[in-house]
Design an enzyme around this catalytic site. Structure first.
Site, PDB file in Angstrom:
ATOM      1  N   VAL A  61     -23.972  -2.579  40.311  1.00  0.00           N
ATOM      2  CA  VAL A  61     -24.560  -2.049  38.887  1.00  0.00           C
ATOM      3  C   VAL A  61     -26.207  -1.827  39.142  1.00  0.00           C
ATOM      4  O   VAL A  61     -26.810  -2.690  39.735  1.00  0.00           O
ATOM      5  CB  VAL A  61     -24.341  -3.125  37.920  1.00  0.00           C
ATOM      6  CG1 VAL A  61     -24.511  -2.561  36.665  1.00  0.00           C
ATOM      7  CG2 VAL A  61     -22.661  -3.393  38.008  1.00  0.00           C
ATOM      8  N   LEU A  83     -27.819 -14.624  34.527  1.00  0.00           N
ATOM      9  CA  LEU A  83     -26.801 -13.300  34.452  1.00  0.00           C
ATOM     10  C   LEU A  83     -27.338 -12.123  34.038  1.00  0.00           C
ATOM     11  O   LEU A  83     -27.943 -12.077  32.956  1.00  0.00           O
ATOM     12  CB  LEU A  83     -25.530 -14.010  33.903  1.00  0.00           C
ATOM     13  CG  LEU A  83     -25.037 -15.373  34.340  1.00  0.00           C
ATOM     14  CD1 LEU A  83     -23.688 -15.748  33.344  1.00  0.00           C
ATOM     15  CD2 LEU A  83     -24.454 -15.369  35.707  1.00  0.00           C
ATOM     16  N   MET A 125     -25.265 -17.267  41.101  1.00  0.00           N
ATOM     17  CA  MET A 125     -26.470 -18.572  40.851  1.00  0.00           C
ATOM     18  C   MET A 125     -27.329 -18.264  39.482  1.00  0.00           C
ATOM     19  O   MET A 125     -28.377 -18.925  39.339  1.00  0.00           O
ATOM     20  CB  MET A 125     -27.376 -18.237  41.972  1.00  0.00           C
ATOM     21  CG  MET A 125     -26.774 -18.340  43.484  1.00  0.00           C
ATOM     22  SD  MET A 125     -27.970 -18.891  44.688  1.00  0.00           S
ATOM     23  CE  MET A 125     -29.088 -17.637  44.623  1.00  0.00           C
ATOM     24  N   GLY A 126     -26.394 -17.704  38.709  1.00  0.00           N
ATOM     25  CA  GLY A 126     -27.107 -17.796  37.256  1.00  0.00           C
ATOM     26  C   GLY A 126     -28.089 -16.962  36.841  1.00  0.00           C
ATOM     27  O   GLY A 126     -28.277 -15.664  37.865  1.00  0.00           O
ATOM     28  N   GLY A 182     -20.268  -9.147  44.823  1.00  0.00           N
ATOM     29  CA  GLY A 182     -20.868  -7.593  44.618  1.00  0.00           C
ATOM     30  C   GLY A 182     -21.132  -7.150  45.998  1.00  0.00           C
ATOM     31  O   GLY A 182     -21.568  -7.591  47.034  1.00  0.00           O
ATOM     32  N   ASP A 224     -24.660  -7.256  48.121  1.00  0.00           N
ATOM     33  CA  ASP A 224     -25.014  -8.238  48.998  1.00  0.00           C
ATOM     34  C   ASP A 224     -23.606  -8.065  49.874  1.00  0.00           C
ATOM     35  O   ASP A 224     -22.920  -8.751  50.315  1.00  0.00           O
ATOM     36  CB  ASP A 224     -24.789  -9.612  48.539  1.00  0.00           C
ATOM     37  CG  ASP A 224     -25.803  -9.901  47.256  1.00  0.00           C
ATOM     38  OD1 ASP A 224     -27.068  -9.992  47.652  1.00  0.00           O
ATOM     39  OD2 ASP A 224     -25.408  -9.873  46.196  1.00  0.00           O
ATOM     40  N   GLU A 256     -26.135  -7.666  33.921  1.00  0.00           N
ATOM     41  CA  GLU A 256     -24.994  -6.573  33.635  1.00  0.00           C
ATOM     42  C   GLU A 256     -24.121  -6.594  35.033  1.00  0.00           C
ATOM     43  O   GLU A 256     -22.713  -6.411  35.086  1.00  0.00           O
ATOM     44  CB  GLU A 256     -25.643  -5.381  33.539  1.00  0.00           C
ATOM     45  CG  GLU A 256     -24.361  -4.402  33.091  1.00  0.00           C
ATOM     46  CD  GLU A 256     -23.483  -4.770  31.744  1.00  0.00           C
ATOM     47  OE1 GLU A 256     -24.023  -5.494  30.859  1.00  0.00           O
ATOM     48  OE2 GLU A 256     -22.500  -4.499  31.695  1.00  0.00           O
ATOM     49  N   GLY A 257     -24.792  -6.883  36.124  1.00  0.00           N
ATOM     50  CA  GLY A 257     -23.954  -6.942  37.471  1.00  0.00           C
ATOM     51  C   GLY A 257     -22.936  -8.042  37.351  1.00  0.00           C
ATOM     52  O   GLY A 257     -21.664  -7.935  37.827  1.00  0.00           O
ATOM     53  N   HIS A 258     -23.413  -9.229  37.228  1.00  0.00           N
ATOM     54  CA  HIS A 258     -22.567 -10.534  37.009  1.00  0.00           C
ATOM     55  C   HIS A 258     -21.400 -10.140  35.938  1.00  0.00           C
ATOM     56  O   HIS A 258     -20.155 -10.480  36.173  1.00  0.00           O
ATOM     57  CB  HIS A 258     -23.268 -11.618  36.546  1.00  0.00           C
ATOM     58  CG  HIS A 258     -24.338 -12.101  37.565  1.00  0.00           C
ATOM     59  ND1 HIS A 258     -25.664 -11.895  37.219  1.00  0.00           N
ATOM     60  CD2 HIS A 258     -24.240 -12.866  38.666  1.00  0.00           C
ATOM     61  CE1 HIS A 258     -26.406 -12.359  38.138  1.00  0.00           C
ATOM     62  NE2 HIS A 258     -25.421 -12.770  39.205  1.00  0.00           N
TER      63      HIS A 258
HETATM   64  P1  AMP Z   1     -26.237 -14.037  42.665  1.00  0.00           P
HETATM   65  O1  AMP Z   1     -26.189 -14.657  41.312  1.00  0.00           O
HETATM   66  O2  AMP Z   1     -27.372 -13.138  42.823  1.00  0.00           O
HETATM   67  O3  AMP Z   1     -25.861 -14.964  43.772  1.00  0.00           O
HETATM   68  O4  AMP Z   1     -24.902 -12.933  42.512  1.00  0.00           O
HETATM   69  C1  AMP Z   1     -23.395 -13.453  42.105  1.00  0.00           C
HETATM   70  C2  AMP Z   1     -22.597 -12.464  42.608  1.00  0.00           C
HETATM   71  O5  AMP Z   1     -22.934 -11.192  41.676  1.00  0.00           O
HETATM   72  C3  AMP Z   1     -22.808 -12.029  44.226  1.00  0.00           C
HETATM   73  O6  AMP Z   1     -21.247 -11.751  44.386  1.00  0.00           O
HETATM   74  C4  AMP Z   1     -23.476 -10.718  44.007  1.00  0.00           C
HETATM   75  O7  AMP Z   1     -23.372  -9.868  44.962  1.00  0.00           O
HETATM   76  C5  AMP Z   1     -23.276  -9.998  42.600  1.00  0.00           C
HETATM   77  N1  AMP Z   1     -24.195  -9.128  41.988  1.00  0.00           N
HETATM   78  C6  AMP Z   1     -25.405  -9.389  41.955  1.00  0.00           C
HETATM   79  N2  AMP Z   1     -26.107  -8.351  41.476  1.00  0.00           N
HETATM   80  C7  AMP Z   1     -25.184  -7.399  41.513  1.00  0.00           C
HETATM   81  C8  AMP Z   1     -25.011  -5.961  41.038  1.00  0.00           C
HETATM   82  N3  AMP Z   1     -26.359  -5.296  40.703  1.00  0.00           N
HETATM   83  N4  AMP Z   1     -24.070  -5.307  40.900  1.00  0.00           N
HETATM   84  C9  AMP Z   1     -22.727  -5.782  41.396  1.00  0.00           C
HETATM   85  N5  AMP Z   1     -22.851  -7.320  41.632  1.00  0.00           N
HETATM   86  C10 AMP Z   1     -24.034  -8.099  41.761  1.00  0.00           C
END
Ligand code: AMP
Length: 273
Positions: free
Chosen positions: A173, A30, A27-28, A144, A147, A32-34
């Protein structure tokens, strides 16, 4: 890097690519996790597609859709530098029409934990992930573990709808202070962020209890509740990897999940044992 917003154009373009495709839906805003998801995908695939789409159907009327952080220009640069081949950046009208076919989350697993306080949330998540996977048709899609319930429901959807994609789960992360990275962390003031650090610390507490022989779920949850007393706890659960409640922690088959609210911000975290 190509930026494409039209789903049919993307679908047609990807049909001409004879490579393994790794896909990272986001969902943008972005972080370090992404980026870690993108790096994992690059290790295992020849062609990388990232989507940025703030999906309205997973937000209820009283949630933060309008306030959700958007950093389109920075995100485009981040993707380009990370070596993404295609950034899929659709508008809401490209994805949804007025009278929609939709996917429903399962009656039990979709309505516990996060689904209990956000009853329509996972219908929206599964519907959009289904659409995105149909558009991109990747070999592998990366999600990730942070979630955990979302990941579990997506794995279930792929299995039950006999979909042709491998779901890859990526470790959480964290920031240097231990807080799991999340686009929503920017909502936190310094003081709220300090409070939020109790979340990873409560998981460390659980981990230490388990290392010292405490395996009883009820006892561990109670100690975590006491530790998180200052925060609004939405849930603390100890589940097996199939998301069933368990009386005792089983090593290699347990997830401890926490969700709390700090001011108006929901924060999720978990520990996979
Ligand atoms: P989001 O943009 O929050 O919808 O996340 C997109 C993807 O990134 C999802 O699969 C999340 O689980 C993953 N994600 C978000 N935060 C983290 C994180 N801290 N570590 C690893 N993956 C993550």
């Amino acid at each position: 890097m190509k930026i494409i917003s039209n789903p049919i154009k993307l679908k047609n373009y990807l049909k001409t690519i004879d490579k393994t495709i790794g896909f990272i839906p986001t969902m943008g805003a972005l972080h370090e996790g992404h980026l870690t998801l993108i790096r994992e995908a690059k290790k295992e695939n020849d062609f990388i597609v990232v989507s940025i789409f703030v999906n309205p159907t997973q937000f209820s009327a009283d949630e933060d859709l309008d306030k959700y952080p958007r950093r389109d220009d920075a995100d485009k640069k981040i993707c380009e530098l990370a070596g993404v081949d295609i950034l899929f950046f659709p508008h809401v009208d490209d994805i949804y029409s007025e009278d929609e076919v939709s996917i429903s989350s399962p009656n039990i697993r979709g309505y516990v934990l996060e689904g209990f306080t956000r009853p329509s949330h996972f219908n929206g998540v599964l519907t959009v992930v289904n659409k995105l996977l149909n558009i991109v048709n990747p070999s592998r899609a990366y999600f990730g573990k942070k979630d955990a319930q979302q990941l579990n429901l997506i794995e279930l959807m792929v299995k039950q709808l006999f979909m042709n994609v491998e779901i890859v789960a990526v470790n959480t992360v964290r920031d240097v202070d231990g807080l799991a990275l999340s686009s929503r962390n920017i909502y936190l003031s310094k003081e709220q962020r300090n409070k939020a650090l109790l979340i990873p610390n409560s998981l460390n507490l659980a981990s230490n209890l388990i290392k010292n022989g405490e395996l009883n779920s009820k006892n561990i949850i109670q100690k975590m509740r006491d530790f998180l007393d200052d925060l609004e706890i939405l849930y603390i659960e100890i589940l097996d990897r199939e998301f069933n409640q368990i009386k005792n922690v089983k090593l290699k088959d347990t997830i401890i999940l926490v969700e709390v609210k700090v001011a108006n911000t929901r924060l999720l975290d978990n520990l996979w044992l």
